[in-house]
Design a protein around this motif. Sequence first.
Motif, short mmCIF file in Angstrom:
data_model
loop_
_atom_site.label_atom_id
_atom_site.label_comp_id
_atom_site.label_asym_id
_atom_site.label_seq_id
_atom_site.Cartn_x
_atom_site.Cartn_y
_atom_site.Cartn_z
N SER A 174 0.86 -1.18 0.00
CA SER A 174 0.00 0.00 0.00
C SER A 174 0.90 1.23 0.00
CB SER A 174 -0.91 0.02 1.24
OG SER A 174 -0.16 0.30 2.40
N ILE A 175 0.34 2.35 -0.38
CA ILE A 175 1.11 3.60 -0.40
C ILE A 175 1.65 3.91 1.00
CG2 ILE A 175 0.84 6.12 -0.60
CD1 ILE A 175 1.15 4.98 -3.31
N ARG A 176 0.80 3.64 2.01
CA ARG A 176 1.23 3.91 3.39
C ARG A 176 2.47 3.09 3.75
NH1 ARG A 176 -1.74 2.48 9.08
NH2 ARG A 176 -0.81 4.14 10.30
N ARG A 177 2.44 1.79 3.41
CA ARG A 177 3.60 0.92 3.71
C ARG A 177 4.84 1.39 2.97
NH1 ARG A 177 0.97 -4.44 4.71
NH2 ARG A 177 0.13 -3.94 6.73
N LYS A 188 6.50 4.01 4.78
CA LYS A 188 7.17 3.59 6.01
C LYS A 188 8.30 2.61 5.75
CE LYS A 188 3.38 4.43 9.08
NZ LYS A 188 2.78 4.10 10.34
N ILE A 230 6.96 8.67 0.05
CA ILE A 230 5.83 8.72 -0.89
C ILE A 230 6.09 9.74 -2.00
CG2 ILE A 230 3.37 9.25 -1.10
CD1 ILE A 230 3.06 8.10 1.76
N LEU A 240 2.07 2.82 -7.68
CA LEU A 240 2.08 1.48 -7.10
C LEU A 240 1.77 0.42 -8.18
CD1 LEU A 240 2.60 0.18 -4.39
CD2 LEU A 240 0.18 0.34 -3.87
N LYS A 241 0.81 0.76 -9.05
CA LYS A 241 0.44 -0.17 -10.11
C LYS A 241 1.57 -0.30 -11.14
CE LYS A 241 -3.74 0.20 -11.93
NZ LYS A 241 -4.90 0.97 -12.47
N SER A 291 -4.79 -2.70 -2.79
CA SER A 291 -5.06 -1.73 -1.73
C SER A 291 -5.70 -0.44 -2.26
CB SER A 291 -3.74 -1.38 -1.05
OG SER A 291 -3.87 -0.20 -0.31
N CYS A 292 -6.53 0.20 -1.41
CA CYS A 292 -7.11 1.51 -1.76
C CYS A 292 -6.34 2.62 -1.08
CB CYS A 292 -8.56 1.60 -1.34
SG CYS A 292 -9.64 0.58 -2.33
N ILE A 293 -5.39 2.31 -0.23
CA ILE A 293 -4.65 3.36 0.46
C ILE A 293 -3.15 3.20 0.33
CG2 ILE A 293 -6.04 4.53 2.17
CD1 ILE A 293 -5.75 2.13 4.00
#
Lengths: 102, 160
Positions: free
Chosen positions: A62-65, A68, A74, A86-87, A100-102
């Motif tokens: 996910s973008i969040r991961r 981190k 990001i 991401l894609k 993922s959506c986030i």
Amino acid sequence: MEKTIANTVLKVNEEGYLTDFSQWNQEVGSAIAQEANIGMTARHWEVIAYLQREFKNEVPLSIRRIGKSGVVDIKEFYQLFPMAPLKTASKIAGIPKPVSCI
Amino acid sequence: MSQDNGEVRKMMIILSKATLENVYAAFVLANGARMEGIEAELFFTFFGLEAVHKKKLEHLHVATVGNPAMHMPTMLGGLPGMEALATHMMKKEMERIDMPDVHEFLDILKASGVKLWACKLAMDMFHYKREDLYDDMDGVLTVGDFYKQGTGAGTHMLFV
């Protein structure tokens, strides 16, 4: 489906993601990147290697991961892969499309 | 050139409420747009401004009254502590699905290239100053300015 990328016949799904990661190599990755208009640099490959490690460890992306990860933040991730990062990066990495959506 | 083929190119999302479920809906839509290579801008107006108000954004609540999806009698939803309980439960679930808190989500949106605008009229009405808001806001706009931001083919506007 099959698609010829970098002179190799590869198994892909209808969106162009490899369905068999064992068929991936850097040449294949470069060719997919070219289709997405991305000129790969050493920095791009570092990120791709990270995504592949996460995939092998079965960690959902996910973008969040990514933010981190300690590998890339990001902002830089969006700079490296400007359209749908991401894609696009997953496709280049030869791993499945993230859900993922986030 | 910029021919409109029906493709979504830009999402202009107006957030007018400060209940947690609405704030997250707007944030997920904006972030999801960026993840697909679609531009996104958020306009915070009326109570939506609380989502970018430094002192308030960590204390947003889920609405328990007037929300049939809570599946509890309205009278019960109005009891003291009910909102806090529902909010606590929702935050726990969100952590489980890797959903960031409001402040972290704003950081993610900003890093992803989402533009964050505060509504001038609402700022005046609530007597908020620029320094009361999240540090990385892109600015304070009138409605007209915001519409102008949405110029171009493939722009869609959403009111949350």
